[in-house]
Design a protein around this motif. Sequence first.
Motif, mmCIF file in Angstrom:
data_model
loop_
_atom_site.group_PDB
_atom_site.id
_atom_site.type_symbol
_atom_site.label_atom_id
_atom_site.label_comp_id
_atom_site.label_asym_id
_atom_site.label_seq_id
_atom_site.Cartn_x
_atom_site.Cartn_y
_atom_site.Cartn_z
ATOM 1 N N GLU A 86 31.183 44.541 35.968
ATOM 2 C CA GLU A 86 30.419 45.448 36.051
ATOM 3 C C GLU A 86 29.480 45.740 37.641
ATOM 4 N N LEU A 87 28.994 44.915 37.558
ATOM 5 C CA LEU A 87 27.999 44.973 38.983
ATOM 6 C C LEU A 87 28.910 45.157 40.195
ATOM 7 N N PHE A 88 29.843 44.050 40.462
ATOM 8 C CA PHE A 88 30.446 43.753 41.641
ATOM 9 C C PHE A 88 32.006 44.026 41.173
ATOM 10 N N PRO A 89 32.574 45.074 40.965
ATOM 11 C CA PRO A 89 33.787 45.338 40.735
ATOM 12 C C PRO A 89 34.942 44.588 42.022
ATOM 13 N N ASP A 90 34.422 44.489 42.671
ATOM 14 C CA ASP A 90 35.681 43.900 43.702
ATOM 15 C C ASP A 90 35.062 42.433 43.987
ATOM 16 N N ALA A 91 34.335 41.628 43.177
ATOM 17 C CA ALA A 91 34.070 40.237 43.268
ATOM 18 C C ALA A 91 35.085 39.445 43.297
ATOM 19 N N ARG A 92 35.084 38.213 43.958
ATOM 20 C CA ARG A 92 36.192 36.960 43.774
ATOM 21 C C ARG A 92 35.352 35.979 43.097
ATOM 22 N N PHE A 93 36.269 35.229 42.416
ATOM 23 C CA PHE A 93 35.694 34.209 41.495
ATOM 24 C C PHE A 93 36.361 32.706 41.909
ATOM 25 N N ILE A 104 39.570 39.348 35.170
ATOM 26 C CA ILE A 104 39.613 39.209 36.761
ATOM 27 C C ILE A 104 41.164 39.186 37.080
ATOM 28 N N SER A 105 41.390 40.180 38.116
ATOM 29 C CA SER A 105 42.688 40.266 38.784
ATOM 30 C C SER A 105 43.064 38.861 39.291
ATOM 31 N N PRO A 106 44.424 38.431 38.935
ATOM 32 C CA PRO A 106 44.686 36.965 39.472
ATOM 33 C C PRO A 106 44.461 36.847 41.101
ATOM 34 N N SER A 107 44.441 37.777 41.646
ATOM 35 C CA SER A 107 44.523 37.722 43.194
ATOM 36 C C SER A 107 42.905 37.692 43.618
ATOM 37 N N ARG A 108 41.947 37.684 42.667
ATOM 38 C CA ARG A 108 40.465 37.552 42.748
ATOM 39 C C ARG A 108 39.924 36.291 42.038
ATOM 40 N N LEU A 109 40.795 35.282 41.465
ATOM 41 C CA LEU A 109 40.482 34.173 40.751
ATOM 42 C C LEU A 109 40.952 32.922 41.352
ATOM 43 N N TYR A 110 40.240 32.002 41.923
ATOM 44 C CA TYR A 110 41.003 30.804 42.095
ATOM 45 C C TYR A 110 40.145 29.621 41.480
ATOM 46 N N GLU A 111 41.154 28.960 40.795
ATOM 47 C CA GLU A 111 40.594 27.608 40.136
ATOM 48 C C GLU A 111 41.150 26.401 40.573
ATOM 49 N N LEU A 112 40.222 25.384 40.538
ATOM 50 C CA LEU A 112 40.622 24.102 41.151
ATOM 51 C C LEU A 112 39.852 22.998 40.456
ATOM 52 N N SER A 113 40.358 21.836 40.483
ATOM 53 C CA SER A 113 39.609 20.798 39.704
ATOM 54 C C SER A 113 38.688 20.352 40.803
ATOM 55 N N PHE A 114 37.541 19.579 40.114
ATOM 56 C CA PHE A 114 36.528 18.818 40.921
ATOM 57 C C PHE A 114 37.116 17.800 41.729
ATOM 58 N N GLU A 115 38.051 17.004 40.921
ATOM 59 C CA GLU A 115 38.683 15.894 41.813
ATOM 60 C C GLU A 115 39.708 16.288 42.700
#
Length: 130
Positions: free
Chosen positions: A16-23, A80-91
């Motif tokens: 809501e605050l940052f509609p173009d945010a990336r995560f 979150i749009s899939p193009s704006r979300l990146y997930e990775l493991s700490f390892e």
Amino acid sequence: MYNEMPHTARIRILLELFPDARFIHIHRHPHDVFRSTRHQRNTAFWYYYMQRPDRAAIDNLIISRYRALYDAYFSQRDLISPSRLYELSFEELERNPVEQVQRLYCALGLAGFSSFEPSLRDYVASSMTY
């Protein structure tokens, strides 16, 4: 309890605050998170206690907070749009930080990795013994 949650549990508000945010979501095995959080509570947090804490209560707090955080994250992640979300493991990040950050930049469409890379390599080299 929601007010005490890290931003991982606040996706709706952040969008809501940052509609173009990336995560970026960096995750670890729950047992590792528990052990690390317990260590933090048993060392640094002792300076904040007004009385001797109940260790079982601390363990229950760690587990309930972790559960609440991930319940919130998983219920909101699809916002979150899939193009704006990146997930990775700490390892993965720990094994090869420069490569993982480069992948992150690419996946999120961020510019400037080539100019950032030398500083990142210097930082990684300086923290090898940490």
